[in-house]
Scaffold this motif. Structure first.
Motif, PDB file in Angstrom:
ATOM      1  N   SER A   1       0.006  -0.187   8.878  1.00  0.00           N
ATOM      2  CA  SER A   1       0.631  -0.864   7.733  1.00  0.00           C
ATOM      3  C   SER A   1      -0.231  -0.793   6.473  1.00  0.00           C
ATOM      4  O   SER A   1       0.288  -0.611   5.367  1.00  0.00           O
ATOM      5  CB  SER A   1       0.956  -2.316   8.085  1.00  0.00           C
ATOM      6  N   GLY A   2      -1.556  -0.894   6.632  1.00  0.00           N
ATOM      7  CA  GLY A   2      -2.450  -0.823   5.482  1.00  0.00           C
ATOM      8  C   GLY A   2      -2.354   0.528   4.783  1.00  0.00           C
ATOM      9  O   GLY A   2      -2.286   0.608   3.550  1.00  0.00           O
ATOM     10  N   LYS A   3      -2.318   1.588   5.584  1.00  0.00           N
ATOM     11  CA  LYS A   3      -2.250   2.940   5.024  1.00  0.00           C
ATOM     12  C   LYS A   3      -0.916   3.171   4.323  1.00  0.00           C
ATOM     13  O   LYS A   3      -0.863   3.748   3.237  1.00  0.00           O
ATOM     14  CB  LYS A   3      -2.452   3.986   6.127  1.00  0.00           C
ATOM     15  N   VAL A   4       0.156   2.711   4.967  1.00  0.00           N
ATOM     16  CA  VAL A   4       1.495   2.877   4.371  1.00  0.00           C
ATOM     17  C   VAL A   4       1.574   2.090   3.058  1.00  0.00           C
ATOM     18  O   VAL A   4       2.062   2.600   2.045  1.00  0.00           O
ATOM     19  CB  VAL A   4       2.601   2.423   5.360  1.00  0.00           C
ATOM     20  N   TYR A   5       1.037   0.870   3.072  1.00  0.00           N
ATOM     21  CA  TYR A   5       1.065   0.014   1.871  1.00  0.00           C
ATOM     22  C   TYR A   5       0.268   0.671   0.734  1.00  0.00           C
ATOM     23  O   TYR A   5       0.731   0.714  -0.413  1.00  0.00           O
ATOM     24  CB  TYR A   5       0.488  -1.350   2.233  1.00  0.00           C
ATOM     25  N   ALA A   6      -0.908   1.222   1.066  1.00  0.00           N
ATOM     26  CA  ALA A   6      -1.736   1.889   0.046  1.00  0.00           C
ATOM     27  C   ALA A   6      -0.998   3.099  -0.530  1.00  0.00           C
ATOM     28  O   ALA A   6      -1.035   3.339  -1.740  1.00  0.00           O
ATOM     29  CB  ALA A   6      -3.070   2.320   0.657  1.00  0.00           C
ATOM     30  N   LYS A   7      -0.310   3.854   0.320  1.00  0.00           N
ATOM     31  CA  LYS A   7       0.448   5.020  -0.163  1.00  0.00           C
ATOM     32  C   LYS A   7       1.593   4.566  -1.073  1.00  0.00           C
ATOM     33  O   LYS A   7       1.870   5.203  -2.092  1.00  0.00           O
ATOM     34  CB  LYS A   7       1.000   5.829   1.017  1.00  0.00           C
ATOM     35  N   CYS A   8       2.251   3.468  -0.692  1.00  0.00           N
ATOM     36  CA  CYS A   8       3.373   2.960  -1.507  1.00  0.00           C
ATOM     37  C   CYS A   8       2.864   2.479  -2.871  1.00  0.00           C
ATOM     38  O   CYS A   8       3.515   2.727  -3.885  1.00  0.00           O
ATOM     39  CB  CYS A   8       4.103   1.834  -0.783  1.00  0.00           C
ATOM     40  N   ILE A   9       1.708   1.815  -2.892  1.00  0.00           N
ATOM     41  CA  ILE A   9       1.144   1.369  -4.186  1.00  0.00           C
ATOM     42  C   ILE A   9       0.801   2.596  -5.037  1.00  0.00           C
ATOM     43  O   ILE A   9       1.108   2.650  -6.230  1.00  0.00           O
ATOM     44  CB  ILE A   9      -0.101   0.488  -3.976  1.00  0.00           C
ATOM     45  N   SER A  10       0.203   3.593  -4.399  1.00  0.00           N
ATOM     46  CA  SER A  10      -0.171   4.809  -5.124  1.00  0.00           C
ATOM     47  C   SER A  10       1.070   5.485  -5.731  1.00  0.00           C
ATOM     48  O   SER A  10       1.004   6.002  -6.839  1.00  0.00           O
ATOM     49  CB  SER A  10      -0.888   5.753  -4.154  1.00  0.00           C
ATOM     50  N   MET A  11       2.186   5.443  -5.018  1.00  0.00           N
ATOM     51  CA  MET A  11       3.409   6.110  -5.511  1.00  0.00           C
ATOM     52  C   MET A  11       4.191   5.234  -6.492  1.00  0.00           C
ATOM     53  O   MET A  11       4.728   5.719  -7.467  1.00  0.00           O
ATOM     54  CB  MET A  11       4.340   6.458  -4.332  1.00  0.00           C
ATOM     55  N   LEU A  12       4.282   3.941  -6.202  1.00  0.00           N
ATOM     56  CA  LEU A  12       5.210   3.082  -6.966  1.00  0.00           C
ATOM     57  C   LEU A  12       4.516   2.254  -8.055  1.00  0.00           C
ATOM     58  O   LEU A  12       5.195   1.704  -8.929  1.00  0.00           O
ATOM     59  CB  LEU A  12       5.975   2.156  -6.008  1.00  0.00           C
ATOM     60  N   LYS A  13       3.194   2.135  -7.979  1.00  0.00           N
ATOM     61  CA  LYS A  13       2.403   1.440  -9.020  1.00  0.00           C
ATOM     62  C   LYS A  13       2.769  -0.030  -9.191  1.00  0.00           C
ATOM     63  O   LYS A  13       2.699  -0.574 -10.290  1.00  0.00           O
ATOM     64  CB  LYS A  13       2.569   2.128 -10.389  1.00  0.00           C
ATOM     65  N   ASP A  14       3.243  -0.664  -8.138  1.00  0.00           N
ATOM     66  CA  ASP A  14       3.641  -2.064  -8.252  1.00  0.00           C
ATOM     67  C   ASP A  14       3.516  -2.690  -6.866  1.00  0.00           C
ATOM     68  O   ASP A  14       4.104  -2.184  -5.892  1.00  0.00           O
ATOM     69  CB  ASP A  14       5.099  -2.131  -8.744  1.00  0.00           C
ATOM     70  N   GLU A  15       2.762  -3.786  -6.776  1.00  0.00           N
ATOM     71  CA  GLU A  15       2.488  -4.379  -5.458  1.00  0.00           C
ATOM     72  C   GLU A  15       3.737  -4.952  -4.804  1.00  0.00           C
ATOM     73  O   GLU A  15       3.907  -4.856  -3.589  1.00  0.00           O
ATOM     74  CB  GLU A  15       1.404  -5.452  -5.577  1.00  0.00           C
ATOM     75  N   THR A  16       4.620  -5.551  -5.607  1.00  0.00           N
ATOM     76  CA  THR A  16       5.845  -6.138  -5.036  1.00  0.00           C
ATOM     77  C   THR A  16       6.762  -5.029  -4.500  1.00  0.00           C
ATOM     78  O   THR A  16       7.293  -5.130  -3.386  1.00  0.00           O
ATOM     79  CB  THR A  16       6.598  -6.964  -6.103  1.00  0.00           C
ATOM     80  N   LEU A  17       6.926  -3.974  -5.321  1.00  0.00           N
ATOM     81  CA  LEU A  17       7.758  -2.848  -4.870  1.00  0.00           C
ATOM     82  C   LEU A  17       7.144  -2.186  -3.636  1.00  0.00           C
ATOM     83  O   LEU A  17       7.856  -1.790  -2.712  1.00  0.00           O
ATOM     84  CB  LEU A  17       7.900  -1.806  -5.991  1.00  0.00           C
ATOM     85  N   ALA A  18       5.800  -2.091  -3.636  1.00  0.00           N
ATOM     86  CA  ALA A  18       5.113  -1.469  -2.501  1.00  0.00           C
ATOM     87  C   ALA A  18       5.297  -2.309  -1.230  1.00  0.00           C
ATOM     88  O   ALA A  18       5.482  -1.758  -0.137  1.00  0.00           O
ATOM     89  CB  ALA A  18       3.636  -1.296  -2.812  1.00  0.00           C
TER      90      ALA A  18
END
Lengths: 192, 80
Positions: free
Chosen positions: A36-53
């Motif tokens: 989950s940590g890795k997926v969350y970090a990838k989502c933040i890197s792509m979406l630039k928003d913690e809530t969206l990630a």
């Protein structure tokens, strides 16, 4: 012997088997904790928003839970999970910005760059802060293909399966993405 | 691949900045997994009974199909 088996970190495939055969939710929970940590970090890197990630991470694991039965074990679990993550993020970005260019297309006049190991070194040796900024400058599809190749170290075959494109299209896209990244770097840091 | 790969370093830094996904995601995902497991168990336990009930509503014989009546035995030539 049995103790060592119990203490050894179980493989992803074993956990999936354990979940599918026995409906053991602790096995799925272990997979979640592992990735989950890795997926969350990838989502933040792509979406630039913690809530969206956070929403994206939840959606990705929901998809994984619903499709785990059809996971064919042809790929590594992490490869499959990351491809679900990248595809979710690309779809999300596409929906948000319909006119956004996802990949560098062939119509763009990019200079020819020699495609070999030496050529990769320029890209791989970029200072981390600069690399981060360069990846922000290029289209999101190009960023994904570079992350899959150099961060997740997927083969062309694995990338083509993940993005549902044929291998020659992936090779071409990767070449364009590398060229685009290098041009962005030179444009941003040519004075230094 | 070249020895110096700063994509890996970038990944490491990204993960250090966000080592864990928020706890509420885990609660929601595991809530869904537990609900799915419960639904699976209910279906497994009651699905065959539900099908039998459904067939009975449409006039099917509730008797077990393996249970032979004397007429069935005569038809099949079995002597009792």
């Amino acid at each position: 012997m049995i103790d060592s088996l119990h203490t050894e970190k179980q493989s992803d495939l074993l956990l999936i088997k354990q979940y599918l055969e026995n409906r053991d939710t602790s096995a799925f929970n272990e997979l979640y904790k592992r990735y989950s940590g890795k997926v969350y970090a990838k989502c933040i890197s792509m979406l630039k928003d913690e809530t969206l990630a956070a929403d994206a991470t939840q959606e990705v694991f929901t998809k994984v839970f619903l499709k785990l039965g059809s996971f064919g074990e042809k790929a590594k679990f992490s490869t499959w999970l990351y491809s679900v993550t990248y595809n979710y993020c690309i779809d999300f970005i596409r929906k948000q910005k319909r006119d956004l260019q996802l990949f560098t297309d062939g119509a763009e006049d990019l200079p020819e760059v020699i495609d070999d190991e030496e050529d990769d070194e320029e890209l791989l040796a970029m200072e981390v802060g600069r690399l981060r900024k360069v990846l922000e400058e290029i289209p999101p599809g190009d960023k994904v293909i570079l992350l899959m190749k150099y961060q997740d170290e997927l083969s062309i075959k694995e990338i083509s399966a993940a993005l549902n494109k044929n291998e020659s299209a992936v090779k071409m896209q990767l070449k364009r993405a590398k060229t685009k990244a290098k041009l962005a770097y030179r444009k941003m840091y040519s004075n230094n | 691949m070249a020895a110096n790969n700063n994509f890996k370093q970038l990944e490491k830094e990204d993960q250090e900045m966000t080592p864990h996904a928020p706890r509420k995601i885990e609660r929601q995902v595991m809530g869904l997994v537990n609900t799915g497991q419960f639904a699976g168990n209910v279906i497994e336990l009651y699905f065959t009974k539900f099908i039998k009930l459904f067939l009975m509503l449409f006039g099917a014989d509730p008797k077990e199909p393996t249970e032979l009546t004397s007429e069935d035995a005569q038809d099949s030539g079995e002597v009792r």
